[in-house]
Write a protein that holds these residues in place. Structure first.
Motif, PDB file in Angstrom:
ATOM      1  N   MET A  31      -1.630  -2.486   7.884  1.00  0.00           N
ATOM      2  CA  MET A  31      -1.567  -2.144   6.461  1.00  0.00           C
ATOM      3  C   MET A  31      -1.704  -3.389   5.588  1.00  0.00           C
ATOM      4  O   MET A  31      -2.307  -3.350   4.516  1.00  0.00           O
ATOM      5  CB  MET A  31      -0.240  -1.440   6.155  1.00  0.00           C
ATOM      6  N   ARG A  32      -1.147  -4.492   6.056  1.00  0.00           N
ATOM      7  CA  ARG A  32      -1.150  -5.711   5.238  1.00  0.00           C
ATOM      8  C   ARG A  32      -2.448  -6.493   5.343  1.00  0.00           C
ATOM      9  O   ARG A  32      -2.803  -7.243   4.426  1.00  0.00           O
ATOM     10  CB  ARG A  32       0.014  -6.613   5.662  1.00  0.00           C
ATOM     11  N   THR A  33      -3.156  -6.346   6.463  1.00  0.00           N
ATOM     12  CA  THR A  33      -4.299  -7.211   6.751  1.00  0.00           C
ATOM     13  C   THR A  33      -5.645  -6.583   6.399  1.00  0.00           C
ATOM     14  O   THR A  33      -6.545  -7.274   5.918  1.00  0.00           O
ATOM     15  CB  THR A  33      -4.298  -7.597   8.250  1.00  0.00           C
ATOM     16  N   LEU A  34      -5.762  -5.280   6.631  1.00  0.00           N
ATOM     17  CA  LEU A  34      -7.078  -4.655   6.520  1.00  0.00           C
ATOM     18  C   LEU A  34      -7.430  -4.277   5.086  1.00  0.00           C
ATOM     19  O   LEU A  34      -6.598  -4.297   4.192  1.00  0.00           O
ATOM     20  CB  LEU A  34      -7.140  -3.419   7.422  1.00  0.00           C
ATOM     21  N   GLY A  35      -8.708  -3.888   4.891  1.00  0.00           N
ATOM     22  CA  GLY A  35      -9.221  -3.535   3.577  1.00  0.00           C
ATOM     23  C   GLY A  35      -8.626  -2.249   3.033  1.00  0.00           C
ATOM     24  O   GLY A  35      -7.709  -1.662   3.607  1.00  0.00           O
ATOM     25  N   GLN A  36      -9.190  -1.769   1.949  1.00  0.00           N
ATOM     26  CA  GLN A  36      -8.598  -0.701   1.166  1.00  0.00           C
ATOM     27  C   GLN A  36      -8.396   0.600   1.932  1.00  0.00           C
ATOM     28  O   GLN A  36      -7.334   1.199   1.900  1.00  0.00           O
ATOM     29  CB  GLN A  36      -9.463  -0.425  -0.074  1.00  0.00           C
ATOM     30  N   ARG A  92       0.834  -1.204   0.000  1.00  0.00           N
ATOM     31  CA  ARG A  92       0.000   0.000   0.000  1.00  0.00           C
ATOM     32  C   ARG A  92       0.867   1.251   0.000  1.00  0.00           C
ATOM     33  O   ARG A  92       1.894   1.304   0.669  1.00  0.00           O
ATOM     34  CB  ARG A  92      -0.917   0.016   1.222  1.00  0.00           C
ATOM     35  N   PRO A  93       0.440   2.278  -0.754  1.00  0.00           N
ATOM     36  CA  PRO A  93       1.166   3.548  -0.692  1.00  0.00           C
ATOM     37  C   PRO A  93       1.031   4.188   0.685  1.00  0.00           C
ATOM     38  O   PRO A  93       0.108   3.888   1.442  1.00  0.00           O
ATOM     39  CB  PRO A  93       0.489   4.408  -1.771  1.00  0.00           C
ATOM     40  N   GLN A  94       1.973   5.076   0.999  1.00  0.00           N
ATOM     41  CA  GLN A  94       1.977   5.833   2.252  1.00  0.00           C
ATOM     42  C   GLN A  94       2.097   4.933   3.484  1.00  0.00           C
ATOM     43  O   GLN A  94       1.570   5.248   4.549  1.00  0.00           O
ATOM     44  CB  GLN A  94       0.736   6.733   2.351  1.00  0.00           C
ATOM     45  N   THR A  95       2.787   3.808   3.327  1.00  0.00           N
ATOM     46  CA  THR A  95       3.058   2.973   4.501  1.00  0.00           C
ATOM     47  C   THR A  95       3.994   3.706   5.462  1.00  0.00           C
ATOM     48  O   THR A  95       3.804   3.689   6.676  1.00  0.00           O
ATOM     49  CB  THR A  95       3.678   1.633   4.078  1.00  0.00           C
ATOM     50  N   THR A  96       5.023   4.367   4.907  1.00  0.00           N
ATOM     51  CA  THR A  96       5.953   5.144   5.734  1.00  0.00           C
ATOM     52  C   THR A  96       5.323   6.478   6.103  1.00  0.00           C
ATOM     53  O   THR A  96       4.895   7.226   5.231  1.00  0.00           O
ATOM     54  CB  THR A  96       7.283   5.393   4.991  1.00  0.00           C
ATOM     55  N   ARG A  97       5.292   6.776   7.407  1.00  0.00           N
ATOM     56  CA  ARG A  97       4.678   8.023   7.867  1.00  0.00           C
ATOM     57  C   ARG A  97       5.658   8.946   8.580  1.00  0.00           C
ATOM     58  O   ARG A  97       5.359  10.116   8.777  1.00  0.00           O
ATOM     59  CB  ARG A  97       3.508   7.719   8.819  1.00  0.00           C
ATOM     60  N   ASN A  98       6.781   8.425   8.988  1.00  0.00           N
ATOM     61  CA  ASN A  98       7.756   9.230   9.726  1.00  0.00           C
ATOM     62  C   ASN A  98       9.130   9.077   9.094  1.00  0.00           C
ATOM     63  O   ASN A  98       9.466   8.013   8.564  1.00  0.00           O
ATOM     64  CB  ASN A  98       7.851   8.776  11.197  1.00  0.00           C
ATOM     65  N   ARG A  99       9.907  10.147   9.169  1.00  0.00           N
ATOM     66  CA  ARG A  99      11.290  10.017   8.766  1.00  0.00           C
ATOM     67  C   ARG A  99      11.978   8.987   9.664  1.00  0.00           C
ATOM     68  O   ARG A  99      11.807   9.004  10.875  1.00  0.00           O
ATOM     69  CB  ARG A  99      12.009  11.361   8.887  1.00  0.00           C
ATOM     70  N   LEU A 100      12.731   8.119   9.038  1.00  0.00           N
ATOM     71  CA  LEU A 100      13.396   7.049   9.782  1.00  0.00           C
ATOM     72  C   LEU A 100      14.854   7.003   9.382  1.00  0.00           C
ATOM     73  O   LEU A 100      15.180   6.923   8.195  1.00  0.00           O
ATOM     74  CB  LEU A 100      12.723   5.703   9.481  1.00  0.00           C
ATOM     75  N   ILE A 101      15.743   7.082  10.355  1.00  0.00           N
ATOM     76  CA  ILE A 101      17.168   7.036  10.078  1.00  0.00           C
ATOM     77  C   ILE A 101      17.683   5.607  10.222  1.00  0.00           C
ATOM     78  O   ILE A 101      17.401   4.933  11.209  1.00  0.00           O
ATOM     79  CB  ILE A 101      17.935   7.979  11.030  1.00  0.00           C
ATOM     80  N   GLY A 102      18.412   5.169   9.216  1.00  0.00           N
ATOM     81  CA  GLY A 102      19.088   3.880   9.256  1.00  0.00           C
ATOM     82  C   GLY A 102      20.579   4.089   9.065  1.00  0.00           C
ATOM     83  O   GLY A 102      20.990   4.779   8.124  1.00  0.00           O
ATOM     84  N   SER A 118      -6.739   5.135   8.289  1.00  0.00           N
ATOM     85  CA  SER A 118      -7.413   5.785   9.419  1.00  0.00           C
ATOM     86  C   SER A 118      -6.960   5.205  10.749  1.00  0.00           C
ATOM     87  O   SER A 118      -7.571   5.459  11.772  1.00  0.00           O
ATOM     88  CB  SER A 118      -8.940   5.624   9.281  1.00  0.00           C
ATOM     89  N   THR A 119      -5.905   4.413  10.718  1.00  0.00           N
ATOM     90  CA  THR A 119      -5.395   3.799  11.949  1.00  0.00           C
ATOM     91  C   THR A 119      -3.998   4.308  12.277  1.00  0.00           C
ATOM     92  O   THR A 119      -3.227   4.681  11.393  1.00  0.00           O
ATOM     93  CB  THR A 119      -5.326   2.262  11.832  1.00  0.00           C
ATOM     94  N   THR A 120      -3.687   4.316  13.550  1.00  0.00           N
ATOM     95  CA  THR A 120      -2.323   4.538  14.014  1.00  0.00           C
ATOM     96  C   THR A 120      -2.151   3.758  15.302  1.00  0.00           C
ATOM     97  O   THR A 120      -3.133   3.264  15.871  1.00  0.00           O
ATOM     98  CB  THR A 120      -2.018   6.035  14.210  1.00  0.00           C
ATOM     99  N   VAL A 121      -0.924   3.613  15.752  1.00  0.00           N
ATOM    100  CA  VAL A 121      -0.637   2.753  16.898  1.00  0.00           C
ATOM    101  C   VAL A 121       0.150   3.532  17.942  1.00  0.00           C
ATOM    102  O   VAL A 121       1.097   4.257  17.614  1.00  0.00           O
ATOM    103  CB  VAL A 121       0.157   1.495  16.475  1.00  0.00           C
TER     104      VAL A 121
END
Length: 303
Positions: free
Chosen positions: A208-213, A44-54, A218-221
């Protein structure tokens, strides 16, 4: 723009921004560069929501990769505007930019990315990802030629992040643009994010992987409790949704959907933490959180 002069016997360290429109494989590329799963991925698009440093330290060079949300033109909600701000702000703080695109596809959002790159004035390396999906490689050549005409890229690198094809040459190119500087992080550190953040992201990945379209957007953790005892971690987290109907979907009939999400997330979290995990999940409603900047800040979306 010329690459920095190569020095001898000194450390190199700098920031590499990974940018592109949604769903081109930036997070998959980050994970491949690091040799481990750090950034969550889904189709799904927009899976990444925060800048993440690796952080990847190789010999005398430390690459500090910055994974960013996908830049996109649609900004209906405060969350969409936050994602774009996060990606654009990162461009001003890096030494070199990697623009990730898909082969044989150019969209308005790709053009939006180029618009911001022109303003940023940083050296840019183009990565054409997912070339393993092109069965006839000669079909790629016209796209590469057109891409070279769109912007003055330092290099254009076709590769497959998922398969690991042609990734090492990309690292060699990026190293040339990193300044001579001492390492910013210990050599064994891979990110600046906390375990709490990474755990919340792994739970959200399963949503993101389990739920519908529509429901995943509309979810966050939010991780409310994280305790270590007797060689295991006890974690309690809340899945926030915007409406009653979404809560029912996440829980599922007889709680089976939530149970499945929890089981899959727990397995991923155990791999990350390398210890046993007890995970409790609740689903709660916070009306319209994705279009409420104050609510977003309280849930960790803060510039």
């Amino acid at each position: 723009m010329d690459a920095p002069t190569e020095g001898r016997g000194s450390q190199r360290c700098g920031y590499v921004g990974l940018v592109g429109r949604p769903n081109v494989g930036k997070s998959t590329l980050l994970n491949r560069l690091l040799g481990m799963k750090l950034s969550i991925v889904s189709r799904r698009p927009q899976t990444t929501r925060n800048r993440l440093i690796g952080v990847q330290t190789r010999g005398d060079t430390q690459f500090v990769y910055v994974d960013t949300p996908g830049l996109h033109g649609e900004q209906k909600k405060a969350l969409n505007r936050y994602l774009n701000r996060s990606a654009v702000t990162a461009l001003g703080d890096v030494d070199v930019v990697v623009m990730v695109v898909e082969p044989e596809r150019w969209t308005d959002d790709d053009e939006l990315v180029l618009k911001h790159l022109r303003r940023a004035g940083r050296p840019v390396v183009a990565v054409v990802n997912k070339v393993d999906l092109i069965p006839q490689k000669d079909r790629l050549l016209p796209f590469l030629e057109k891409l070279s005409q769109r912007f003055e890229f330092e290099e254009i690198v076709p590769l497959s992040a998922s398969k690991g094809h042609n990734v090492e040459p990309l690292e060699e190119i990026l190293r040339r643009f990193l300044p001579e500087a001492p390492f910013l992080f210990p050599e064994d550190q891979v990110t600046d994010r906390s375990e709490r953040f990474l755990v919340a992201e792994l739970i959200r990945e399963q949503l993101m992987r389990t739920l519908g379209q529509e429901v995943p957007y509309s979810t966050t953790v939010e991780v409310e409790a994280f305790e270590d005892e007797d060689g295991r971690s006890r974690i309690a987290a809340v899945i926030w949704v915007e409406r009653d109907g979404q809560k029912a979907i996440v829980i599922g009939k007889g709680g089976q959907q939530l149970k499945r999400i929890g089981q899959q997330a727990r397995a991923q979290i155990q791999d990350l933490l390398e210890r046993r995990v007890h995970l409790d999940l609740w689903v709660k409603i916070r009306d319209g959180w994705a279009d409420d900047e104050r609510a977003m800040k309280s849930l960790g979306y803060d510039d």
